[in-house]
Design an enzyme around this catalytic site. Structure first.
Site, PDB file in Angstrom:
ATOM      1  N   GLY A 252      -3.580  -3.078  -2.500  1.00 35.23           N
ATOM      2  CA  GLY A 252      -2.298  -2.986  -1.802  1.00 35.23           C
ATOM      3  C   GLY A 252      -2.244  -3.873  -0.574  1.00 35.23           C
TER       4      GLY A 252
ATOM      5  N   THR B  96      -1.210   2.621  -8.559  1.00 36.20           N
ATOM      6  CA  THR B  96      -2.189   3.339  -9.373  1.00 36.20           C
ATOM      7  C   THR B  96      -1.508   4.278 -10.356  1.00 36.20           C
ATOM      8  OG1 THR B  96      -3.863   3.209  -7.634  1.00 36.20           O
ATOM      9  CG2 THR B  96      -4.149   4.917  -9.295  1.00 36.20           C
TER      10      THR B  96
ATOM     11  N   GLU C 153       0.240  -5.090   2.972  1.00 32.70           N
ATOM     12  CA  GLU C 153       1.180  -4.527   3.945  1.00 32.70           C
ATOM     13  C   GLU C 153       2.258  -5.564   4.252  1.00 32.70           C
ATOM     14  OE1 GLU C 153       0.683  -1.529   4.494  1.00 32.70           O
ATOM     15  OE2 GLU C 153      -1.429  -1.257   4.039  1.00 32.70           O
TER      16      GLU C 153
ATOM     17  N   SER D 129      -4.569   6.944  -2.143  1.00 26.82           N
ATOM     18  CA  SER D 129      -4.518   5.486  -2.100  1.00 26.82           C
ATOM     19  C   SER D 129      -5.765   4.867  -2.725  1.00 26.82           C
ATOM     20  CB  SER D 129      -4.390   5.018  -0.646  1.00 26.82           C
ATOM     21  OG  SER D 129      -4.406   3.607  -0.568  1.00 26.82           O
ATOM     22  N   SER D 130      -5.575   3.929  -3.628  1.00 25.06           N
ATOM     23  CA  SER D 130      -6.707   3.188  -4.196  1.00 25.06           C
ATOM     24  C   SER D 130      -7.258   2.253  -3.133  1.00 25.06           C
ATOM     25  CB  SER D 130      -6.263   2.369  -5.411  1.00 25.06           C
ATOM     26  OG  SER D 130      -5.891   3.197  -6.468  1.00 25.06           O
TER      27      SER D 130
ATOM     28  N   SER E 131       0.845  -1.177   0.000  1.00 26.53           N
ATOM     29  CA  SER E 131       0.000   0.000   0.000  1.00 26.53           C
ATOM     30  C   SER E 131       0.889   1.239   0.000  1.00 26.53           C
ATOM     31  CB  SER E 131      -0.891  -0.002   1.248  1.00 26.53           C
ATOM     32  OG  SER E 131      -1.698   1.151   1.287  1.00 26.53           O
ATOM     33  N   GLY E 132       0.642   2.137  -0.944  1.00 24.84           N
ATOM     34  CA  GLY E 132       1.459   3.340  -1.050  1.00 24.84           C
ATOM     35  C   GLY E 132       2.664   3.194  -1.949  1.00 24.84           C
TER      36      GLY E 132
ATOM     37  N   ASN F   3      -0.556   7.300   2.336  1.00 22.24           N
ATOM     38  CA  ASN F   3      -0.659   7.717   0.942  1.00 22.24           C
ATOM     39  C   ASN F   3      -1.802   8.713   0.796  1.00 22.24           C
ATOM     40  OD1 ASN F   3      -0.763   7.915  -1.828  1.00 22.24           O
ATOM     41  ND2 ASN F   3      -1.031   5.734  -2.206  1.00 22.24           N
TER      42      ASN F   3
END
Length: 464
Positions: A451, A183, A453, A227-228, A178-179, A224
């Protein structure tokens, strides 16, 4: 061990603080190896805590296969070396990729056929800033094969040429933490493919879908600002000559809970703040809109703005994108009306009326405006939010809800409305982009997965 320990050999040491340290072997005595680190320290470690390091000449190579050793610290060091020089892309192959590496990066893999033949792999590290690696001039260089540097453009170019040459559908799979920048990478790949397959206007529609999906599916999180909060598969269709002739979007795993609840410092979906900031006076009157800080669903996390982001300007861009993908003005108003319903639902409150914690709905502005925008009466909405029906035999029994149950029912309604809105807008986009899909079997799919982690992994010492 696939190497021989000897004096002067460069090695990576697994230090006690779980960071890799670079050093050089000074002496070997039985099971003890003395290493001088680059920072001047001296360590004595057993051989099992050492890994070989690559020679200086291989520092910063753009293809990991050129490295003598592909162990974790060597790969991390090479990525860090390039990253510090704004070289954010590194080429490799699937067989050399160890997904346990703890870099905060994303991976782009081109699957060269539907038979899951693995193609080239690109590792990209989010620069977290603007870098001069994109634009028309660079697109031209990759189209004309004037450069072979690792890049998203190169991956997209391979997929495009393989599709035209073999007539086999291609896939670009984007995965990472994530981040990590998945995207943005998907958008870069789409921009390159649109440049290759443009000249008929369809490419503009395809690219504008990003604006719409980001507004309704992206949010600021703790990691983020954009973030999506959903996954998507974008299938771009091409003619036999390589021109874009249609597209289709599939979405999955929308984070519905974000609509009603999130961590402090995070935001709900961008569209709510854009609507509250950018709606025209006429829209605000029709939608009964207030500022974002008036709504409980938005102000609860104490984060209404993103530094450097103009929500009103983003809303104007959204309106333009909706027009380009041919969402009618009437349908746009229906979309905004239901978004306003979600916001007003969050302002509906309840009062406990007995010792069993049963509630009644408070008569307030949130209740009245939600009912009006939904097109139902206030009593109908009250019944829906404060009671439930249970069928016992042939009889329907109406039970009052407790406070917890009523709050959950209100939030569930808000989440359900938003999820259906999201599915509806994707359906409208697909309808607009569907022209020509039946005339071709050539496509490139871009998968931007949700995303993940990664925690408690060994990291590279930043001092190296």
């Amino acid at each position: 061990m696939d190497y021989v320990l000897q004096k002067k050999l460069r090695v990576w040491c697994s230090a006690s603080d779980e960071k890799w340290e670079l050093g050089q072997i000074q002496s070997i005595s039985g099971d003890d190896v003395e290493i001088h680190l680059v920072n001047g320290e001296v360590l004595t470690l057993p051989p099992e805590r050492l890994l070989p390091a690559n020679p200086d000449i291989l520092d910063g190579v753009d293809d990991l296969i050129q490295m003598s050793y592909l162990n974790e610290p060597s790969v991390l060091y090479n990525l860090q070396y390039r990253y510090s020089r704004d070289h954010i892309y590194v080429r490799t192959i699937h067989q050399a990729l160890d997904c346990s590496w703890s870099t905060q990066c994303l991976f782009i893999c081109v699957l060269l056929s539907l038979q899951t033949k693995a193609g080239p792999v690109l590792i990209a590290i989010n620069p977290l800033k603007e870098v001069p690696l994109y634009g028309k001039d660079l697109i031209r260089k990759y189209r004309q094969k004037l450069t072979n540097d690792p890049h998203v453009y190169a991956i997209a170019d391979i997929a495009f040429n393989e599709m035209l040459r073999d007539g086999i559908n291609q896939s670009i799979i984007i995965s990472g933490e994530s981040g990590a920048g998945k995207t943005e990478t998907a958008k870069i790949a789409m921009q390159y493919l649109a440049a290759l397959g443009g000249a008929n206007g369809m490419e503009s529609e395809v690219l504008q879908t990003n604006v719409i999906l980001e507004a309704l599916g992206n949010a600021k999180t703790s990691r983020n600002d954009n973030s999506s909060r959903f996954g998507k598969l974008i299938e771009m269709h091409f003619s036999e000559t390589g021109k874009i002739c249609g597209a289709k979007i599939q979405t999955f795993l929308l984070e519905k809970s974000r609509v009603v609840r999130r961590a402090p410092g995070e935001r709900s979906y961008h569209i709510f703040y854009q609507l509250c900031s950018g709606a025209s006076p006429l829209h605000r009157k029709k939608l009964l809109l207030r500022d974002a800080n008036y709504y409980n669903y938005l102000k609860q996390s104490a984060c209404l703005r993103i530094d450097g982001v103009d929500d009103a300007k983003r809303f104007s861009s959204l309106l333009g994108a909706l027009d380009i993908v041919q969402i009618s003005g009437e349908n746009q108003m229906e979309l905004f009306s239901m978004l306003a319903v979600v916001l007003w639902l969050g302002n509906i409150s309840f009062s406990v009326i007995d010792n069993e914690n049963h509630v009644e709905v408070d008569s307030n502005e949130g209740l009245a405006n939600a009912a009006k925008l939904l097109g139902c009466s206030v009593p109908q909405l009250v019944i829906a939010l404060s009671t439930r029906k249970i069928q016992a035999g042939k009889e329907n029994i109406v039970q009052r809800l407790t406070l917890t149950q009523a709050l959950d029912a209100r939030d569930a309604l808000a989440k359900s409305i938003y999820a259906h809105l999201f599915d509806w807008i994707v359906e409208q986009i697909n309808h607009s982009l569907g022209t020509g899909r039946q005339r071709t079997r050539r496509s490139i799919s871009i998968l931007d997965i949700y995303g993940f982690e990664s925690f408690n992994k060994m990291a590279l010492n930043s001092s190296v």
